[in-house]
Design a protein around this motif. Structure first.
Motif, short mmCIF file in Angstrom:
data_model
loop_
_atom_site.label_atom_id
_atom_site.label_comp_id
_atom_site.label_asym_id
_atom_site.label_seq_id
_atom_site.Cartn_x
_atom_site.Cartn_y
_atom_site.Cartn_z
N TRP A 110 0.90 -1.26 0.00
CA TRP A 110 -0.05 0.05 -0.06
C TRP A 110 1.13 1.31 -0.11
N SER A 111 0.42 2.31 -0.25
CA SER A 111 1.04 3.56 -0.41
C SER A 111 0.31 4.78 0.35
N GLY A 112 1.01 5.93 0.67
CA GLY A 112 0.32 6.90 1.18
C GLY A 112 1.26 8.26 1.52
N ILE A 113 0.93 9.08 2.10
CA ILE A 113 1.46 10.08 2.39
C ILE A 113 1.22 10.59 3.94
N ASN A 114 2.18 10.89 4.55
CA ASN A 114 2.17 11.42 6.11
C ASN A 114 2.64 12.74 6.07
N VAL A 115 1.85 13.66 6.98
CA VAL A 115 2.30 15.05 7.36
C VAL A 115 2.75 14.96 8.81
N PHE A 116 3.86 15.28 8.84
CA PHE A 116 4.39 15.56 10.35
C PHE A 116 4.61 16.86 10.79
N GLU A 117 4.20 17.14 11.88
CA GLU A 117 4.37 18.43 12.74
C GLU A 117 5.33 17.99 13.67
N LEU A 118 6.42 18.96 13.86
CA LEU A 118 7.47 18.87 14.75
C LEU A 118 7.51 19.93 15.93
N ASP A 119 7.86 19.32 17.10
CA ASP A 119 7.83 20.09 18.25
C ASP A 119 9.19 21.00 18.32
N ASP A 120 9.44 21.99 19.20
CA ASP A 120 10.75 22.57 19.54
C ASP A 120 11.75 21.56 19.72
N GLN A 121 11.87 20.37 20.11
CA GLN A 121 12.70 19.44 20.24
C GLN A 121 13.06 18.68 19.02
N GLY A 122 12.13 19.08 18.19
CA GLY A 122 12.65 18.06 16.91
C GLY A 122 11.63 16.62 16.92
N LEU A 123 10.88 16.46 18.06
CA LEU A 123 9.96 15.33 17.75
C LEU A 123 8.75 15.36 17.10
N ILE A 124 8.10 14.29 16.73
CA ILE A 124 6.89 14.66 15.92
C ILE A 124 5.66 14.72 16.91
N LYS A 125 5.21 15.87 16.88
CA LYS A 125 4.10 16.15 17.88
C LYS A 125 2.62 16.00 17.36
N GLU A 126 2.52 15.84 16.00
CA GLU A 126 1.28 15.32 15.18
C GLU A 126 1.63 14.67 13.94
N ALA A 127 1.03 13.38 13.73
CA ALA A 127 1.36 13.00 12.37
C ALA A 127 -0.07 12.51 11.90
N ARG A 128 -0.20 12.73 10.57
CA ARG A 128 -1.25 12.63 9.85
C ARG A 128 -1.21 11.59 8.78
N ALA A 129 -1.73 10.16 8.61
CA ALA A 129 -1.37 9.37 7.59
C ALA A 129 -2.48 9.37 6.68
N TYR A 130 -2.09 9.38 5.35
CA TYR A 130 -3.16 9.56 4.50
C TYR A 130 -3.10 8.22 3.45
#
Length: 127
Positions: free
Chosen positions: A95-115
């Motif tokens: 399968w395939s898709g696109i993820n959109v990641f938002e990072l916090d100030d420490q560079g960790l993923i604070k939100e991820a959206r998988a499409y």
């Protein structure tokens, strides 16, 4: 792999190792994971770890999510990817898709959206 921030790279690298602990470590403690978008989100690193471990247990083996392209803009990263695994009976699943990641100030993923098209994945698992 395309160039991307360290936590996003860890997200994909850990998927290839089928390492739920390393995969979840890419997320902030209070992160939110929409996998896929449209389903209730998984909230918090501990819950994300349990979610990932549950997904991994459904395959034998989970071969990983391979990033194809990554586009970074500020603290957001969009990555197109291809996933592959084998079912416990040895059937291939792709399968395939696109993820959109938002990072916090420490560079960790604070939100991820998988499409991705969950129906495509379910159809392969059911056949």
């Amino acid at each position: 792999m395309p160039a991307m921030p360290a936590s996003v790279l860890r997200f994909f690298t850990a998927s290839h190792a089928a390492d739920a602990e390393a995969w979840a470590s890419a997320f902030a403690e209070d992160a939110v994971f929409h996998d896929p978008v449209g389903r209730p989100p998984v909230e918090g690193r501990e819950a994300i770890h349990a979610f990932i471990a549950g997904v991994l247990s459904g395959f034998s083996p989970f071969l990983g999510l391979t990033p194809l392209q990554a586009h970074t803009a500020g603290n957001a990263v969009a990555v197109s990817w291809h996933g592959s695994a084998l079912t416990p009976t040895g059937r291939p699943v792709n399968w395939s898709g696109i993820n959109v990641f938002e990072l916090d100030d420490q560079g960790l993923i604070k939100e991820a959206r998988a499409y991705f098209d969950q129906a495509v994945l379910r159809a392969q698992l059911a056949s």
